[in-house]
Design a protein around this motif. Sequence first.
Motif, PDB file in Angstrom:
ATOM      1  N   ASP A   1       0.844  -1.183   0.000  1.00 17.41           N
ATOM      2  CA  ASP A   1       0.000   0.000   0.000  1.00 17.41           C
ATOM      3  C   ASP A   1       0.889   1.246   0.000  1.00 17.41           C
ATOM      4  OD1 ASP A   1      -1.620   1.910   2.296  1.00 17.41           O
ATOM      5  OD2 ASP A   1      -2.667   1.329   0.462  1.00 17.41           O
ATOM      6  N   ARG A   2       0.617   2.136  -0.918  1.00 11.75           N
ATOM      7  CA  ARG A   2       1.469   3.315  -1.142  1.00 11.75           C
ATOM      8  C   ARG A   2       1.549   4.226   0.085  1.00 11.75           C
ATOM      9  NH1 ARG A   2       5.633   5.321  -3.249  1.00 11.75           N
ATOM     10  NH2 ARG A   2       5.500   7.307  -4.270  1.00 11.75           N
ATOM     11  N   SER A   3       0.432   4.444   0.780  1.00  8.80           N
ATOM     12  CA  SER A   3       0.459   5.340   1.936  1.00  8.80           C
ATOM     13  C   SER A   3       1.309   4.759   3.063  1.00  8.80           C
ATOM     14  CB  SER A   3      -0.953   5.653   2.431  1.00  8.80           C
ATOM     15  OG  SER A   3      -1.571   4.489   2.918  1.00  8.80           O
ATOM     16  N   LYS A   4       1.285   3.432   3.222  1.00  7.53           N
ATOM     17  CA  LYS A   4       2.136   2.801   4.236  1.00  7.53           C
ATOM     18  C   LYS A   4       3.606   2.979   3.891  1.00  7.53           C
ATOM     19  CE  LYS A   4      -0.937  -0.730   6.079  1.00  7.53           C
ATOM     20  NZ  LYS A   4      -1.164  -2.155   6.254  1.00  7.53           N
ATOM     21  N   GLU A   5       3.931   2.860   2.590  1.00  9.21           N
ATOM     22  CA  GLU A   5       5.320   3.042   2.161  1.00  9.21           C
ATOM     23  C   GLU A   5       5.778   4.471   2.424  1.00  9.21           C
ATOM     24  OE1 GLU A   5       5.816   1.804  -1.905  1.00  9.21           O
ATOM     25  OE2 GLU A   5       4.798  -0.089  -1.518  1.00  9.21           O
ATOM     26  N   LEU A   6       4.914   5.452   2.125  1.00  6.68           N
ATOM     27  CA  LEU A   6       5.261   6.850   2.360  1.00  6.68           C
ATOM     28  C   LEU A   6       5.424   7.118   3.845  1.00  6.68           C
ATOM     29  CD1 LEU A   6       2.918   8.625  -0.214  1.00  6.68           C
ATOM     30  CD2 LEU A   6       5.393   8.308  -0.374  1.00  6.68           C
ATOM     31  N   ASN A   7       4.541   6.551   4.668  1.00 10.52           N
ATOM     32  CA  ASN A   7       4.664   6.716   6.119  1.00 10.52           C
ATOM     33  C   ASN A   7       5.951   6.093   6.623  1.00 10.52           C
ATOM     34  OD1 ASN A   7       2.372   8.203   6.521  1.00 10.52           O
ATOM     35  ND2 ASN A   7       1.172   6.532   7.361  1.00 10.52           N
ATOM     36  N   GLN A   8       6.325   4.948   6.077  1.00  9.30           N
ATOM     37  CA  GLN A   8       7.553   4.287   6.513  1.00  9.30           C
ATOM     38  C   GLN A   8       8.755   5.167   6.188  1.00  9.30           C
ATOM     39  OE1 GLN A   8       8.124   0.235   5.281  1.00  9.30           O
ATOM     40  NE2 GLN A   8      10.176   0.142   6.103  1.00  9.30           N
ATOM     41  N   VAL A   9       8.789   5.735   4.997  1.00 11.56           N
ATOM     42  CA  VAL A   9       9.898   6.608   4.607  1.00 11.56           C
ATOM     43  C   VAL A   9       9.942   7.827   5.528  1.00 11.56           C
ATOM     44  CG1 VAL A   9      10.752   8.131   2.782  1.00 11.56           C
ATOM     45  CG2 VAL A   9       9.974   5.828   2.211  1.00 11.56           C
ATOM     46  N   LEU A  10       8.803   8.437   5.790  1.00  7.13           N
ATOM     47  CA  LEU A  10       8.747   9.603   6.676  1.00  7.13           C
ATOM     48  C   LEU A  10       9.180   9.232   8.094  1.00  7.13           C
ATOM     49  CD1 LEU A  10       8.061  12.587   6.958  1.00  7.13           C
ATOM     50  CD2 LEU A  10       5.703  11.928   7.421  1.00  7.13           C
ATOM     51  N   PHE A  11       8.702   8.089   8.595  1.00  7.61           N
ATOM     52  CA  PHE A  11       9.099   7.622   9.920  1.00  7.61           C
ATOM     53  C   PHE A  11      10.617   7.458   9.992  1.00  7.61           C
ATOM     54  CE2 PHE A  11      10.095   4.200  12.907  1.00  7.61           C
ATOM     55  CZ  PHE A  11       9.464   4.649  14.063  1.00  7.61           C
ATOM     56  N   VAL A  12      11.188   6.780   9.019  1.00 11.65           N
ATOM     57  CA  VAL A  12      12.630   6.519   9.000  1.00 11.65           C
ATOM     58  C   VAL A  12      13.409   7.839   8.937  1.00 11.65           C
ATOM     59  CG1 VAL A  12      14.509   5.533   7.605  1.00 11.65           C
ATOM     60  CG2 VAL A  12      12.458   4.180   8.081  1.00 11.65           C
ATOM     61  N   ASN A  13      12.933   8.779   8.157  1.00  6.34           N
ATOM     62  CA  ASN A  13      13.641  10.051   7.998  1.00  6.34           C
ATOM     63  C   ASN A  13      13.518  10.967   9.210  1.00  6.34           C
ATOM     64  OD1 ASN A  13      14.609   9.442   5.443  1.00  6.34           O
ATOM     65  ND2 ASN A  13      12.857  10.351   4.409  1.00  6.34           N
ATOM     66  N   ARG A  14      12.417  10.873   9.958  1.00  3.37           N
ATOM     67  CA  ARG A  14      12.140  11.846  11.008  1.00  3.37           C
ATOM     68  C   ARG A  14      12.326  11.371  12.441  1.00  3.37           C
ATOM     69  NH1 ARG A  14       9.002  16.481   9.512  1.00  3.37           N
ATOM     70  NH2 ARG A  14       9.394  16.780   7.312  1.00  3.37           N
ATOM     71  N   VAL A  15      12.196  10.080  12.691  1.00  4.91           N
ATOM     72  CA  VAL A  15      12.222   9.596  14.077  1.00  4.91           C
ATOM     73  C   VAL A  15      13.622   9.764  14.677  1.00  4.91           C
ATOM     74  CG1 VAL A  15      12.729   7.159  13.581  1.00  4.91           C
ATOM     75  CG2 VAL A  15      11.379   7.758  15.602  1.00  4.91           C
ATOM     76  N   SER A  16      13.665  10.164  15.926  1.00  2.69           N
ATOM     77  CA  SER A  16      14.947  10.375  16.605  1.00  2.69           C
ATOM     78  C   SER A  16      15.364   9.118  17.370  1.00  2.69           C
ATOM     79  CB  SER A  16      14.834  11.547  17.581  1.00  2.69           C
ATOM     80  OG  SER A  16      13.956  11.196  18.640  1.00  2.69           O
ATOM     81  N   ASN A  17      16.646   9.046  17.715  1.00  3.55           N
ATOM     82  CA  ASN A  17      17.137   7.922  18.511  1.00  3.55           C
ATOM     83  C   ASN A  17      16.405   7.788  19.853  1.00  3.55           C
ATOM     84  OD1 ASN A  17      19.062   6.205  17.245  1.00  3.55           O
ATOM     85  ND2 ASN A  17      20.522   7.895  17.240  1.00  3.55           N
ATOM     86  N   PRO A  18      16.185   8.887  20.598  1.00  4.00           N
ATOM     87  CA  PRO A  18      15.458   8.735  21.867  1.00  4.00           C
ATOM     88  C   PRO A  18      14.041   8.178  21.683  1.00  4.00           C
ATOM     89  CG  PRO A  18      16.595  10.840  21.826  1.00  4.00           C
ATOM     90  CD  PRO A  18      16.722  10.243  20.446  1.00  4.00           C
ATOM     91  N   VAL A  19      13.377   8.567  20.595  1.00  2.00           N
ATOM     92  CA  VAL A  19      12.030   8.044  20.335  1.00  2.00           C
ATOM     93  C   VAL A  19      12.108   6.562  19.986  1.00  2.00           C
ATOM     94  CG1 VAL A  19      10.024   8.198  18.792  1.00  2.00           C
ATOM     95  CG2 VAL A  19      11.054  10.294  19.721  1.00  2.00           C
ATOM     96  N   ILE A  20      13.075   6.170  19.187  1.00  7.73           N
ATOM     97  CA  ILE A  20      13.261   4.745  18.862  1.00  7.73           C
ATOM     98  C   ILE A  20      13.460   3.948  20.146  1.00  7.73           C
ATOM     99  CG2 ILE A  20      14.794   3.047  17.784  1.00  7.73           C
ATOM    100  CD1 ILE A  20      15.361   5.195  15.600  1.00  7.73           C
ATOM    101  N   MET A  21      14.330   4.436  21.016  1.00 10.53           N
ATOM    102  CA  MET A  21      14.607   3.719  22.271  1.00 10.53           C
ATOM    103  C   MET A  21      13.345   3.587  23.125  1.00 10.53           C
ATOM    104  SD  MET A  21      17.711   2.838  22.009  1.00 10.53           S
ATOM    105  CE  MET A  21      18.006   2.262  23.668  1.00 10.53           C
ATOM    106  N   GLN A  22      12.581   4.661  23.237  1.00 10.19           N
ATOM    107  CA  GLN A  22      11.363   4.620  24.046  1.00 10.19           C
ATOM    108  C   GLN A  22      10.325   3.691  23.425  1.00 10.19           C
ATOM    109  OE1 GLN A  22      10.881   6.223  27.168  1.00 10.19           O
ATOM    110  NE2 GLN A  22       9.290   4.667  27.120  1.00 10.19           N
ATOM    111  N   LEU A  23      10.188   3.732  22.101  1.00 10.43           N
ATOM    112  CA  LEU A  23       9.261   2.823  21.427  1.00 10.43           C
ATOM    113  C   LEU A  23       9.665   1.371  21.671  1.00 10.43           C
ATOM    114  CD1 LEU A  23       8.596   4.543  17.981  1.00 10.43           C
ATOM    115  CD2 LEU A  23       6.895   4.055  19.764  1.00 10.43           C
ATOM    116  N   LEU A  24      10.950   1.073  21.546  1.00 15.94           N
ATOM    117  CA  LEU A  24      11.423  -0.290  21.793  1.00 15.94           C
ATOM    118  C   LEU A  24      11.106  -0.717  23.222  1.00 15.94           C
ATOM    119  CD1 LEU A  24      14.843  -0.187  19.933  1.00 15.94           C
ATOM    120  CD2 LEU A  24      12.895  -1.653  19.345  1.00 15.94           C
TER     121      LEU A  24
END
Length: 90
Positions: A1-24
Motif C-alpha cells: 500500500d502506497r500510503s504505508k510506504e510513504l509513512n515508513q519513509v517519513l518515519f525513518v527520515n524523522r524519528v529520533s534515537n530517543p524516540v526509537i529507544m522509548q518505542l522499543l
Amino acid sequence: DRSKELNQVLFVNRVSNPVIMQLLDDLVSDAVLNDQQRESILEENPTRAGKARCLIDTVRRKGDDTSRRMIAPLHRIDPILHSELGLGLL
C-alpha cells in the motif's frame, strides 16, 4: 500500500534515537517485542535510520494489530511525528 510506504519513509527520515529507544522499551513492556528482538534491532543497525527501518519492518511483519499497538506510544512520545505521519488515534 502506497500510503504505508510513504509513512515508513517519513518515519525513518524523522524519528529520533530517543524516540526509537522509548518505542522499543514500550513494545517490549507490551509484549509486542521480546528482549532479543529489541537487542537485535539496536545491535545490527549502527545508524538511526537503520534502527528505524528495522523497527518498523519488524512491527509490520507481525501484522496490522501489532502496528496499531505502536501508534499509541508514538502519539504519547512524539505527538508531532505522529501528526506528520497522519496516523490519527486508532
